[in-house]
Motif scaffolding. Sequence first.
Motif, short mmCIF file in Angstrom:
data_model
loop_
_atom_site.label_atom_id
_atom_site.label_comp_id
_atom_site.label_asym_id
_atom_site.label_seq_id
_atom_site.Cartn_x
_atom_site.Cartn_y
_atom_site.Cartn_z
N MET A 278 -0.24 12.72 10.48
CA MET A 278 -1.02 13.74 9.79
C MET A 278 -0.18 14.35 8.67
SD MET A 278 -3.66 13.39 11.68
CE MET A 278 -4.76 14.71 11.24
N SER A 279 -0.86 14.96 7.71
CA SER A 279 -0.19 15.72 6.65
C SER A 279 -0.76 17.14 6.71
CB SER A 279 -0.43 15.09 5.28
OG SER A 279 0.33 15.78 4.31
N ARG A 280 0.03 18.03 7.33
CA ARG A 280 -0.41 19.41 7.56
C ARG A 280 0.72 20.38 7.25
NH1 ARG A 280 -2.56 17.71 13.13
NH2 ARG A 280 -0.68 18.75 13.81
N ARG A 281 0.38 21.66 7.29
CA ARG A 281 1.37 22.71 7.07
C ARG A 281 2.49 22.56 8.09
NH1 ARG A 281 2.56 25.47 3.21
NH2 ARG A 281 0.39 25.49 2.56
N LEU A 282 3.73 22.49 7.60
CA LEU A 282 4.88 22.35 8.48
C LEU A 282 5.23 23.71 9.11
CD1 LEU A 282 7.16 20.08 6.25
CD2 LEU A 282 5.66 19.38 8.13
N ILE A 283 5.70 23.65 10.33
CA ILE A 283 6.18 24.85 11.03
C ILE A 283 7.66 24.97 10.72
CG2 ILE A 283 6.59 25.91 13.27
CD1 ILE A 283 4.17 24.24 14.28
N VAL A 284 8.06 26.11 10.18
CA VAL A 284 9.47 26.34 9.85
C VAL A 284 9.93 27.56 10.63
CG1 VAL A 284 11.13 26.75 8.01
CG2 VAL A 284 9.03 25.49 7.52
N GLN B 53 0.82 8.22 -5.20
CA GLN B 53 1.32 9.49 -4.67
C GLN B 53 2.81 9.41 -4.39
OE1 GLN B 53 -1.02 11.33 -1.61
NE2 GLN B 53 0.59 12.76 -1.05
N HIS B 54 3.50 10.48 -4.75
CA HIS B 54 4.92 10.62 -4.47
C HIS B 54 5.09 11.67 -3.37
CE1 HIS B 54 5.59 9.34 -8.91
NE2 HIS B 54 5.39 8.31 -8.12
N ARG C 268 0.84 -1.19 0.00
CA ARG C 268 0.00 0.00 0.00
C ARG C 268 0.88 1.24 0.00
NH1 ARG C 268 -2.33 -4.15 2.28
NH2 ARG C 268 -4.54 -4.52 1.91
N VAL C 269 0.49 2.21 -0.81
CA VAL C 269 1.28 3.43 -0.99
C VAL C 269 0.79 4.50 -0.01
CG1 VAL C 269 1.92 5.23 -2.65
CG2 VAL C 269 1.66 2.86 -3.41
N ALA C 270 1.73 5.18 0.65
CA ALA C 270 1.37 6.27 1.55
C ALA C 270 0.74 7.39 0.74
CB ALA C 270 2.61 6.78 2.28
N ALA C 271 -0.44 7.83 1.17
CA ALA C 271 -1.18 8.88 0.48
C ALA C 271 -1.87 9.76 1.51
CB ALA C 271 -2.21 8.27 -0.47
N SER C 272 -1.98 11.05 1.19
CA SER C 272 -2.68 11.95 2.10
C SER C 272 -4.14 12.06 1.70
CB SER C 272 -2.02 13.33 2.10
OG SER C 272 -2.14 13.93 0.84
N GLU C 273 -4.97 12.18 2.73
CA GLU C 273 -6.41 12.31 2.51
C GLU C 273 -6.99 13.08 3.69
OE1 GLU C 273 -10.15 9.30 2.70
OE2 GLU C 273 -8.46 8.64 1.47
N ASN C 274 -7.53 14.26 3.41
CA ASN C 274 -8.14 15.09 4.45
C ASN C 274 -7.20 15.32 5.64
OD1 ASN C 274 -10.56 15.30 2.98
ND2 ASN C 274 -11.26 13.34 3.81
N LEU D 65 4.03 21.78 -1.48
CA LEU D 65 5.23 21.90 -0.65
C LEU D 65 4.94 22.73 0.59
CD1 LEU D 65 8.10 22.27 -3.26
CD2 LEU D 65 7.46 20.28 -1.92
N GLY D 66 5.60 22.37 1.66
CA GLY D 66 5.35 23.02 2.94
C GLY D 66 4.27 22.31 3.74
N VAL D 67 3.67 21.27 3.15
CA VAL D 67 2.70 20.42 3.84
C VAL D 67 3.32 19.04 3.91
CG1 VAL D 67 0.42 19.34 3.70
CG2 VAL D 67 0.71 21.74 3.03
N GLY D 68 3.39 18.48 5.12
CA GLY D 68 4.05 17.18 5.24
C GLY D 68 3.68 16.43 6.49
#
Length: 147
Positions: free
Chosen positions: A120-126, A85-86, A68-74, A106-109
């Motif tokens: 989770m896949s959300r906006r990263l804090i930089v 998904q890459h 199974r491939v890692a994929a973001s959803e909601n 980009l910037g979401v991870g």
Amino acid sequence: MSILKPGKYYIINKHSGTKVGLSPVDPGFSRYAILSAPKDIHGPQLRAVTWNIEHVGGHLYKLVVEGRVAASENGQVFGREGSDQHWTIIMRERMDGYTIEETHQLGVGWILDDGEKQVMSRRLIVHPSFPPVFPPTEIWEFEQIKN
């Protein structure tokens, strides 16, 4: 910047020190939540924690666990059948680990917040610095599995 070699790995969150993999329970639609493994060896185990990392080119990778491939959803990360998904994986030398970011956003991870099990896949804090600095909840280690 360091490129990951294709192969089999454990993916470990830098902050919690836990491996991530497939939930033992399919919530439906042939997808499994990507969860952190419990530190307590007596707790419920994940279905699979061995990842196959496929290098697509540059910093692009396909992350596969038990077919199974890692994929973001909601805003959540799942292992999905049939997904292609890459992810953009970038070494963050100051953090001694990697960020795993969506290629189309980009910037979401990947993030594993304190007390959470689901990745989770959300906006990263930089943090404003050069090179950029990220919280350890957003940093991932790839431990290669030797055959």
